[in-house]
Enzyme design. Sequence first.
Site, PDB file in Angstrom:
ATOM      1  N   THR A  90       0.814  -1.232   0.000  1.00  0.00           N
ATOM      2  CA  THR A  90       0.000   0.000   0.000  1.00  0.00           C
ATOM      3  C   THR A  90       0.845   1.278   0.000  1.00  0.00           C
ATOM      4  O   THR A  90       0.281   2.372   0.025  1.00  0.00           O
ATOM      5  CB  THR A  90      -0.887   0.049   1.259  1.00  0.00           C
ATOM      6  OG1 THR A  90      -0.032   0.016   2.403  1.00  0.00           O
ATOM      7  CG2 THR A  90      -1.876  -1.096   1.311  1.00  0.00           C
ATOM      8  N   LYS A  91       2.150   1.138   0.013  1.00  0.00           N
ATOM      9  CA  LYS A  91       2.990   2.325   0.187  1.00  0.00           C
ATOM     10  C   LYS A  91       3.185   3.108  -1.116  1.00  0.00           C
ATOM     11  O   LYS A  91       2.805   2.654  -2.179  1.00  0.00           O
ATOM     12  CB  LYS A  91       4.342   1.916   0.789  1.00  0.00           C
ATOM     13  CG  LYS A  91       4.202   1.325   2.200  1.00  0.00           C
ATOM     14  CD  LYS A  91       3.583   2.310   3.168  1.00  0.00           C
ATOM     15  CE  LYS A  91       3.678   1.861   4.618  1.00  0.00           C
ATOM     16  NZ  LYS A  91       2.711   0.840   5.024  1.00  0.00           N
ATOM     17  N   THR A  92       3.817   4.279  -0.996  1.00  0.00           N
ATOM     18  CA  THR A  92       3.890   5.199  -2.139  1.00  0.00           C
ATOM     19  C   THR A  92       4.821   4.684  -3.234  1.00  0.00           C
ATOM     20  O   THR A  92       4.735   5.129  -4.373  1.00  0.00           O
ATOM     21  CB  THR A  92       4.359   6.591  -1.679  1.00  0.00           C
ATOM     22  OG1 THR A  92       5.633   6.438  -1.025  1.00  0.00           O
ATOM     23  CG2 THR A  92       3.379   7.209  -0.701  1.00  0.00           C
TER      24      THR A  92
END
Length: 397
Positions: free
Chosen positions: A185-187
């Site tokens: 889910t990270k950038t």
Amino acid sequence: MKTKQQTIPFHAASVGEDEARAAADVIRSGWLTMGPKTLEFERNFASYVGARHAIGVSSCTAALHLALEAVGLQQDDEVLVPTTTFTATAEVVVYFRAIPVLVDVDPVTLCIDPAEAEKKITARTRAILPVHFAGQPCDMDRIQQLAASYHLHVIEDAAHALPASYRGTPVGAIGRLTAFSFYATKTLTTGEGGMITTEDDELAARIKVMRLHGIGQDAWKRYHQEGSWYYEVTNAGFKYNLTDIQSAIGLVQLSKCTEMRNLRARIASQYTDAFSRCEELEVPTVLGDRESAWHLYVLRLHLDRLTIGRSEVVERLKERGVGTSVHFIPLHMHPYYRDAYHYCDESFPVAQREYYRSFSLPIFPGMTQEQISYVIEQVIEVVKEVRRSPCWPSDCS
Ligand SMILES: Cc1ncc(COP(=O)(O)O)c(C=O)c1O
């Protein structure tokens, strides 16, 4: 006319054909684990954030663990950790039988409150683990001053903060040790993965050895033509390396990282324009000397102006097809930390209060304008349904 119901996930990873091709190329090359792609990813990542060293690892949790190991954390040492974070930030302290000392957060940024942190320093405090919450950097000048005054190590948890900057310096080049996450889910995502950045040659050398079983820095080459079968184990290390498949995906993601950040910032600015006109809502504040990665968009409710609480608002949004999440259930409220360290709710009034009134909206680069507008419309509709005083003048009506 009633808008047609949509289903908008809280998050969708921005990965596509380029990442698939890069991963497939590595598979076809026959070299699947850490190797040339990881070295290239490390080089490019270091140059992206302006760090001297970047070391690829299997997760941010591994990065935090290796960083604490490298600075020599010992049993019974104390480490200052904000209570508003994911358990990874504190669990790594427990790996050493050291003590995670939870600290309340700043009401504006929800990052660790340096004044509260100072109150918790004792003769056994060794380190502070500031979390750049939601992508906005902490007050690093005050944290570095605190660290200098009390001889503490600073290890930044930058799981949310790629790319972000504080007073013009990118996160990753501010402090001595910074840990990033490439979780799904990270950038920037590689599925699972992480990176440690540091300016310090000795720390970098230690971390490189410890991420791969405590064997020599180039141990990964032992199955490579240019490598040798001989190696020496110098420490009892960990199996925390990043693979070439992950790194190939990471290289593609890194090339899009600024563009993806700008797309998230655009969504954030549309949310903020719409919600700041609504007196039942409080929008996130990014302080003037920082740039946020906009990993999360955390909206807060003025509960005194509503007839229902945060959980019910989240439930109503779910019924309307809008995925949300809550960041975070403060650590002191979880059974493990409460029972093991006797934390109580009253000791963290800010984190406690903000937890009950906040939730995170979808903010991922692939969101269409239709999806952004739908989220805005549904949030405002729910607020209208449950506002305490329907006749109050409110621009969002
Ligand atoms: C603030 C924070 N720190 C650390 C982590 C752990 O990251 P990873 O899953 O890469 O170990 C997370 C993951 O969600 C996080 O939100």
